[in-house]
Scaffold this active site. Sequence first.
Site, PDB file in Angstrom:
ATOM      1  N   ASP A 101       0.866  -1.170   0.000  1.00 42.54           N
ATOM      2  CA  ASP A 101       0.000   0.000   0.000  1.00 42.54           C
ATOM      3  C   ASP A 101       0.910   1.229   0.000  1.00 42.54           C
ATOM      4  OD1 ASP A 101      -2.378   1.678   0.571  1.00 42.54           O
ATOM      5  OD2 ASP A 101      -1.458   1.854   2.556  1.00 42.54           O
TER       6      ASP A 101
ATOM      7  N   ASP B  19      -0.024   5.021   0.875  1.00 43.78           N
ATOM      8  CA  ASP B  19      -0.198   6.017   1.936  1.00 43.78           C
ATOM      9  C   ASP B  19      -0.375   5.366   3.301  1.00 43.78           C
ATOM     10  OD1 ASP B  19      -0.170   8.185   0.051  1.00 43.78           O
ATOM     11  OD2 ASP B  19      -2.179   7.563  -0.543  1.00 43.78           O
TER      12      ASP B  19
ATOM     13  N   GLN C 296      -6.648   6.024  -5.025  1.00 39.35           N
ATOM     14  CA  GLN C 296      -6.445   7.468  -5.169  1.00 39.35           C
ATOM     15  C   GLN C 296      -7.759   8.112  -5.600  1.00 39.35           C
ATOM     16  OE1 GLN C 296      -3.682   9.177  -4.214  1.00 39.35           O
ATOM     17  NE2 GLN C 296      -2.934   7.201  -3.471  1.00 39.35           N
TER      18      GLN C 296
ATOM     19  N   ASP D  13      -1.731  -0.728   6.002  1.00 41.79           N
ATOM     20  CA  ASP D  13      -1.896  -0.183   7.346  1.00 41.79           C
ATOM     21  C   ASP D  13      -3.340  -0.127   7.824  1.00 41.79           C
ATOM     22  OD1 ASP D  13      -2.302   1.887   5.368  1.00 41.79           O
ATOM     23  OD2 ASP D  13      -2.311   3.335   7.019  1.00 41.79           O
TER      24      ASP D  13
END
Length: 197
Positions: A30, A32, A74, A144
């Site tokens: 991933d 971000d 995004q 995350d």
Amino acid sequence: MEPWLFAPRARRGPARAPVCRGLPGAVLFDRDGTLIRDVPYNGDPGRVRPMPHARAAVDAVRERGIPVAVVTNQSGVARGLLTLGAVEAVRRRVEELLGPFDLWAVCPHGPGDGCGCRKPAPGLIRAACAALGTDPRRAAVLGDIGADLAAARAAGAHGVLVPNDVTRPEETAAAARTAPDLLTAVRRLTARPEGEP
């Protein structure tokens, strides 16, 4: 509705997955909150900051000959906050800081667009694995938040949660596999299987 795929590294056909059965066929990161600090809807390369140990983690995967890719939602594109050029500028900056990736798979769609690629749907994982020439069941996805792991699970891949300050406690509790940081996650994934020289 398809994801955007960027293969910055020139190649002749798909990457070759490692032949060792104990290693992942690809490691998908991933963006971000995993590779770089999460700056909402960031289209400014000057605001890109790597997460702790990100470069060492990606390099450790590369050293084993395992393809590395980025899989990222995004939705700022669909919301009119990002352009293709801005997404590309951030991608280039990430590669300046962390080195080249074999592939980028980007979902430019919004939550209500009904695409099959926006995590937690499995489309980004499947598209990345197809482009890299590996079965999703041999891929590892590091992220995350719960959506990263849900996408991995839906695609049949192995998910590893690397929590940060925004990871909800219930996401950590629900994760089958977690690691305290990115480098630890990668070291566990790429450890030499018993009996391999």
